[in-house]
Design a protein around this motif. Structure first.
Motif, PDB file in Angstrom:
ATOM      1  N   THR A   1      15.720 -23.154  17.643  1.00  0.00           N
ATOM      2  CA  THR A   1      14.294 -23.293  17.327  1.00  0.00           C
ATOM      3  C   THR A   1      13.416 -22.482  18.268  1.00  0.00           C
ATOM      4  OG1 THR A   1      14.459 -25.401  18.454  1.00  0.00           O
ATOM      5  CG2 THR A   1      14.133 -25.475  16.101  1.00  0.00           C
TER       6      THR A   1
ATOM      7  N   PHE B   1      13.902 -19.505  19.100  1.00  0.00           N
ATOM      8  CA  PHE B   1      13.800 -18.137  18.596  1.00  0.00           C
ATOM      9  C   PHE B   1      13.152 -18.048  17.218  1.00  0.00           C
ATOM     10  CE2 PHE B   1      17.140 -17.927  21.749  1.00  0.00           C
ATOM     11  CZ  PHE B   1      16.736 -16.830  22.465  1.00  0.00           C
ATOM     12  N   LEU B   2      13.113 -19.184  16.520  1.00  0.00           N
ATOM     13  CA  LEU B   2      12.512 -19.127  15.188  1.00  0.00           C
ATOM     14  C   LEU B   2      10.999 -19.020  15.314  1.00  0.00           C
ATOM     15  CD1 LEU B   2      14.585 -21.836  13.322  1.00  0.00           C
ATOM     16  CD2 LEU B   2      14.741 -19.368  13.084  1.00  0.00           C
ATOM     17  N   PRO B   3      10.394 -18.165  14.521  1.00  0.00           N
ATOM     18  CA  PRO B   3       8.944 -18.062  14.580  1.00  0.00           C
ATOM     19  C   PRO B   3       8.321 -19.291  13.942  1.00  0.00           C
ATOM     20  CG  PRO B   3       9.808 -16.642  12.865  1.00  0.00           C
ATOM     21  CD  PRO B   3      10.981 -17.289  13.516  1.00  0.00           C
ATOM     22  N   HIS B   4       7.434 -19.970  14.669  1.00  0.00           N
ATOM     23  CA  HIS B   4       6.797 -21.103  14.007  1.00  0.00           C
ATOM     24  C   HIS B   4       5.287 -20.973  13.993  1.00  0.00           C
ATOM     25  CE1 HIS B   4       7.671 -22.417  18.132  1.00  0.00           C
ATOM     26  NE2 HIS B   4       8.924 -22.245  17.801  1.00  0.00           N
TER      27      HIS B   4
ATOM     28  N   ASP C   1       0.854 -30.706   5.254  1.00  0.00           N
ATOM     29  CA  ASP C   1       1.341 -31.655   4.241  1.00  0.00           C
ATOM     30  C   ASP C   1       1.829 -32.951   4.868  1.00  0.00           C
ATOM     31  OD1 ASP C   1       0.831 -30.305   1.989  1.00  0.00           O
ATOM     32  OD2 ASP C   1       2.884 -29.635   1.592  1.00  0.00           O
TER      33      ASP C   1
ATOM     34  N   LEU D   1      12.621 -10.736  13.826  1.00  0.00           N
ATOM     35  CA  LEU D   1      12.583 -11.194  15.218  1.00  0.00           C
ATOM     36  C   LEU D   1      13.951 -11.677  15.680  1.00  0.00           C
ATOM     37  CD1 LEU D   1       9.353 -13.204  15.961  1.00  0.00           C
ATOM     38  CD2 LEU D   1       9.904 -10.820  16.364  1.00  0.00           C
ATOM     39  N   ILE D   2      14.612 -12.453  14.822  1.00  0.00           N
ATOM     40  CA  ILE D   2      15.910 -12.979  15.219  1.00  0.00           C
ATOM     41  C   ILE D   2      16.888 -11.830  15.445  1.00  0.00           C
ATOM     42  CG2 ILE D   2      17.917 -14.280  14.417  1.00  0.00           C
ATOM     43  CD1 ILE D   2      15.925 -16.175  13.060  1.00  0.00           C
TER      44      ILE D   2
ATOM     45  N   PRO E   1       9.393 -27.944   8.822  1.00  0.00           N
ATOM     46  CA  PRO E   1       8.383 -26.995   8.323  1.00  0.00           C
ATOM     47  C   PRO E   1       8.914 -25.574   8.139  1.00  0.00           C
ATOM     48  CG  PRO E   1       7.417 -28.393   9.975  1.00  0.00           C
ATOM     49  CD  PRO E   1       8.884 -28.689   9.987  1.00  0.00           C
TER      50      PRO E   1
ATOM     51  N   SER F   1       6.040 -14.370   6.624  1.00  0.00           N
ATOM     52  CA  SER F   1       6.417 -15.082   7.835  1.00  0.00           C
ATOM     53  C   SER F   1       7.925 -15.168   7.977  1.00  0.00           C
ATOM     54  CB  SER F   1       5.777 -16.464   7.768  1.00  0.00           C
ATOM     55  OG  SER F   1       6.249 -17.302   8.738  1.00  0.00           O
TER      56      SER F   1
ATOM     57  N   TYR G   1       3.493 -19.843  11.299  1.00  0.00           N
ATOM     58  CA  TYR G   1       2.897 -20.151  10.011  1.00  0.00           C
ATOM     59  C   TYR G   1       3.588 -21.220   9.217  1.00  0.00           C
ATOM     60  CZ  TYR G   1      -0.561 -17.751  11.756  1.00  0.00           C
ATOM     61  OH  TYR G   1      -1.559 -17.494  12.603  1.00  0.00           O
ATOM     62  N   THR G   2       4.112 -22.199   9.982  1.00  0.00           N
ATOM     63  CA  THR G   2       4.629 -23.380   9.344  1.00  0.00           C
ATOM     64  C   THR G   2       3.496 -24.388   9.244  1.00  0.00           C
ATOM     65  OG1 THR G   2       5.318 -24.069  11.514  1.00  0.00           O
ATOM     66  CG2 THR G   2       6.969 -23.025  10.147  1.00  0.00           C
ATOM     67  N   ILE G   3       2.292 -23.914   9.463  1.00  0.00           N
ATOM     68  CA  ILE G   3       1.151 -24.832   9.524  1.00  0.00           C
ATOM     69  C   ILE G   3       0.921 -25.524   8.180  1.00  0.00           C
ATOM     70  CG2 ILE G   3      -0.634 -23.125   8.954  1.00  0.00           C
ATOM     71  CD1 ILE G   3      -0.939 -25.655  11.797  1.00  0.00           C
ATOM     72  N   ILE G   4       1.284 -24.865   7.080  1.00  0.00           N
ATOM     73  CA  ILE G   4       1.016 -25.483   5.774  1.00  0.00           C
ATOM     74  C   ILE G   4       1.921 -26.690   5.523  1.00  0.00           C
ATOM     75  CG2 ILE G   4       1.026 -25.058   3.285  1.00  0.00           C
ATOM     76  CD1 ILE G   4       0.234 -22.051   4.401  1.00  0.00           C
ATOM     77  N   PRO G   5       3.260 -26.561   5.693  1.00  0.00           N
ATOM     78  CA  PRO G   5       4.066 -27.785   5.586  1.00  0.00           C
ATOM     79  C   PRO G   5       3.676 -28.854   6.605  1.00  0.00           C
ATOM     80  CG  PRO G   5       5.445 -25.854   6.023  1.00  0.00           C
ATOM     81  CD  PRO G   5       4.080 -25.358   5.806  1.00  0.00           C
ATOM     82  N   ILE G   6       3.304 -28.438   7.799  1.00  0.00           N
ATOM     83  CA  ILE G   6       2.882 -29.432   8.799  1.00  0.00           C
ATOM     84  C   ILE G   6       1.631 -30.165   8.300  1.00  0.00           C
ATOM     85  CG2 ILE G   6       1.954 -29.744  11.122  1.00  0.00           C
ATOM     86  CD1 ILE G   6       3.754 -27.496  12.066  1.00  0.00           C
TER      87      ILE G   6
ATOM     88  N   SER H   1       8.506 -24.185   4.494  1.00  0.00           N
ATOM     89  CA  SER H   1       7.745 -22.999   4.099  1.00  0.00           C
ATOM     90  C   SER H   1       8.635 -22.019   3.349  1.00  0.00           C
ATOM     91  CB  SER H   1       7.087 -22.349   5.303  1.00  0.00           C
ATOM     92  OG  SER H   1       8.054 -21.788   6.133  1.00  0.00           O
TER      93      SER H   1
ATOM     94  N   GLN I   1       4.600 -12.774  18.971  1.00  0.00           N
ATOM     95  CA  GLN I   1       3.867 -13.847  18.294  1.00  0.00           C
ATOM     96  C   GLN I   1       2.367 -13.721  18.523  1.00  0.00           C
ATOM     97  OE1 GLN I   1       5.339 -16.083  16.418  1.00  0.00           O
ATOM     98  NE2 GLN I   1       7.440 -16.290  17.110  1.00  0.00           N
TER      99      GLN I   1
ATOM    100  N   PHE J   1      -5.941 -23.010  17.376  1.00  0.00           N
ATOM    101  CA  PHE J   1      -5.589 -23.048  15.971  1.00  0.00           C
ATOM    102  C   PHE J   1      -5.301 -24.475  15.472  1.00  0.00           C
ATOM    103  CE2 PHE J   1      -2.518 -21.913  12.493  1.00  0.00           C
ATOM    104  CZ  PHE J   1      -3.483 -21.350  11.674  1.00  0.00           C
TER     105      PHE J   1
ATOM    106  N   ILE K   1       9.361 -12.522  23.050  1.00  0.00           N
ATOM    107  CA  ILE K   1       9.058 -13.530  22.028  1.00  0.00           C
ATOM    108  C   ILE K   1       7.552 -13.788  22.003  1.00  0.00           C
ATOM    109  CG2 ILE K   1       9.302 -15.970  21.397  1.00  0.00           C
ATOM    110  CD1 ILE K   1      12.142 -15.891  22.359  1.00  0.00           C
TER     111      ILE K   1
ATOM    112  N   TYR L   1       8.136 -22.353  -0.305  1.00  0.00           N
ATOM    113  CA  TYR L   1       6.907 -21.740  -0.846  1.00  0.00           C
ATOM    114  C   TYR L   1       7.072 -20.251  -1.132  1.00  0.00           C
ATOM    115  CZ  TYR L   1       4.710 -25.898   1.207  1.00  0.00           C
ATOM    116  OH  TYR L   1       4.382 -27.168   1.550  1.00  0.00           O
TER     117      TYR L   1
END
Lengths: 335, 295
Positions: free
Chosen positions: B132, B134-137, B146, A312-313, A57, A305, B139-144, A61, A257, B230, A253, A64
């Protein structure tokens, strides 16, 4: 399965134990893979979930971000880097970044200091009812943001005999304040609630860290005649450093968020006065904020995003580098 | 004070007595401060609990006073039945239990092999998992969304369970990795000498020994699944009967923004299980975390 398995050679471990006939390095890759087949099997559930619902995901994203797309059907209107340009020039985005940083920069230090002091007090083995106090301070952590939102809204509301009346009686304010209705006080309330709600996590992390320091070290310090302060600065702090680093990073972190609390307390309002990055992105993707884009724009939201992710990274990397250099300088100074 | 007296017989000097008094005073002050702070920390809960037994009029008249004006338990019965908080409760329990089981299975197995076995690609796996974190997750809600749609899981509790589990995997894997890596090698070696294979060593020896970590990860997962807002919101949008407690409460707030005592009852309903479970598991909790960070 279990019967079969007894014939499986032990996967090459950490070099201890009986060495296999041929050293694992020399054995062919195929043999090493075969020897480790159960390890791979055990990783399957985690990797399947992680790759499908976390890693893909993130990149899904990314695709997109190059489209203008309202989330219905499939994206067709290719805009290249247009979305990124639009985000970089959006003053509301930068205000949201600012609010998020203010939140994190106030909440994290306040909370960590409070949590560390509390953890030091509660870690004392002679203190009675320690578990009881720990539970008291942990309770907000287990409370749903939806519940917190409702309760706090009621507590600071304008009607009935609430805080406003107490503050009026104490002559601290001249007239009732609409706490969640004006940007400055609303952000203040969100910060207060943030400290209140997540303190328990850090308290427990610090307690766990303190428990890893062996009792003998403290006893040795006592015999050497070290006072409480010296024990703290010379034993607790250095031995807690690696755990502490993890706690600081996790706290940042988490703060960067922030979403639920803002969403349930103010929805980012009034007039974007408490908009944080995640509520900003949410409003872009799903619509719903008063003055903002009425049409959801998933592409723009994804770009925001991703952009924020990069921020952030770089912040995380910077944090780790700073801590490393401090540690190195200290080590050099001691040598 | 009893301690003071029993210690006294040898050399009851004034200096010693003063020190003892100072100790007792210090201890009392500590407890006083902790209790005071604890009360402030607990106030919103006390107030909610009290307000859930208030009448609508009493709610406004009493304001911040947590004491109710009588015992209006009807708030609870009507929240449970009429506003279908009962079925929300069942949904939430199913989601939380499912997420706990799935997370524990996936992360304990992975944590074990990552900590205790060596295989080609181990470092790459750990690297992937660390990144992963550290990656912001958010707003990956749209691909999820899908993916869930393509798996034909939309508007089922399965989708909520799976996506919810996925959200906490990385941290839980780290906890299990840390815990398993501190265990003694000898335990595995002894089991191996006794003829235990890979699966037996994990399921019969290592997993049973990781009780505190199972409790810790289980509790973390349960808390976040029970309170999650959410994820269930997005995946049960068109099926109100699949709502969980937080989603149900929020929907209720949107529709009837005046029935506050009722919302307080709903808050208490959604708090009780989690508080009970925390009280049951909390003694493992700090030990489990300590075991993990030691490594």
């Amino acid at each position: 399965m279990q019967l079969l398995d007894t014939t499986t050679p032990r996967p090459p471990a950490d070099g201890r134990g009986a060495a296999p006939p041929a050293s694992p390095r020399k054995a062919g890759l195929w043999r090493r893979l075969r020897a480790a087949r159960w390890s791979y099997l055990y990783l399957v559930p985690l990797m399947a979930l992680l790759l499908t619902f976390v890693v893909y995901p993130i990149f899904g994203s990314l695709a997109y971000t190059f489209y203008r797309w309202n989330g219905i059907g499939s994206p067709e209107d290719f805009v290249g880097l247009g979305n990124f340009r639009q985000i970089a020039h959006d003053s509301i985005f930068w205000r949201a970044v600012g609010h998020t940083f203010v939140y994190a920069i106030v909440v994290v230090p306040v909370q960590l200091v409070l949590a560390l002091v509390l953890a030091l007090v509660l870690n004392n083995k002679k203190l009675r009812f320690s578990a009881f106090y720990r539970t008291l301070f942990f309770l907000p952590v287990v409370t749903s943001p939806a519940v917190v939102g409702v309760v706090i809204q009621l507590l600071v509301s304008n009607f009935g005999d609430t805080f406003n009346n107490w503050l009026l009686d104490a002559h601290l304010i001249g007239q009732p304040v609409d706490w969640l209705g004006s940007p400055k006080t609303a952000l203040g309330i969100i910060i207060l609630v943030g400290v209140w709600q997540t303190l328990g996590y850090n308290l427990v992390y610090f307690l766990a860290g303190l428990q890893t320091i062996p009792e003998e070290v403290y006893e040795a310090a006592k015999i050497d005649g070290a006072g409480r302060f010296r024990t703290f600065t010379h034993i607790t702090v250095p031995l807690l450093r690696s755990v502490g680093l993890m706690i600081v990073i996790l706290a940042f972190i988490g703060s960067f968020q922030i979403f639920d609390l803002v969403q349930v307390l103010t929805g980012g309002g009034p007039y974007f006065g408490t908009e944080v990055v995640n509520t900003y992105i949410y409003h872009l993707a799903f619509g719903g904020n008063q003055a903002q884009a009425t049409e959801p724009d998933v592409g723009l939201a994804s770009a925001a995003s991703f952009f924020y992710g990069l921020l952030l990274i770089s912040f995380s990397v910077l944090q780790v580098l700073i801590f490393r250099s401090i540690a190195k300088r200290r080590a050099a100074g001691r040598a | 004070m009893a301690v003071l007296v029993s210690r006294a017989p040898r050399g009851r000097t004034p200096a010693r007595r003063r020190a003892a008094v100072r100790r007792t005073a210090g201890r009392s002050l500590t407890h006083l401060l902790l209790l005071g702070g604890g009360l402030v920390w607990l106030f919103p809960f006390l107030w909610t609990l009290g307000s859930s037994f208030k009448s609508s009029d009493g709610f406004f008249a009493k304001g911040l006073n947590p004491l109710p004006d009588g015992a209006h338990a009807s708030n609870y019965t009507s929240a449970w039945k009429e506003a279908s908080f009962g079925s929300y409760f069942v949904n939430t329990a199913v989601v939380a239990a499912g997420a706990v089981i799935l997370t524990l299975l996936a992360t304990s197995m992975a944590g074990y092999v990552l900590a205790r076995t060596d295989f080609p690609g181990r470092k790459a796996c750990i690297g992937l998992i660390s990144v992963t974190l550290f990656l912001p997750h958010g707003y990956t809600i749209i691909p999820i969304f899908d993916i869930v749609q393509k798996l034909h899981l939309l508007n089922t509790l399965w989708s909520v369970i799976i996506v919810q589990s996925a959200s906490g995997l990385v941290f839980a894997t780290f906890l299990f990795m840390g815990y398993f890596s501190t265990m003694e090698r000898d335990i595995e070696d002894a089991a191996r000498v006794d003829g235990a294979g890979f699966h037996q060593i994990f399921w019969r020896v290592m997993l049973p020994l990781s009780g505190p970590m199972i409790a810790t990860v289980g509790l973390f997962t349960f808390i976040s699944a029970w309170n999650s807002f959410f994820i269930p919101l997005v995946f049960t949008l068109s099926k109100p009967e699949l709502r969980t407690l937080p989603v149900g409460m929020y929907a209720f707030l949107g529709q009837n923004s005046t029935d506050w005592t009722f919302l307080c009852a709903g808050s208490v309903i959604s708090l009780v299980p989690i508080v009970v479970i925390f009280l049951l598991l909390q003694r493992y909790f700090v030990n489990g975390l300590a075991g993990a960070v030691k490594g």
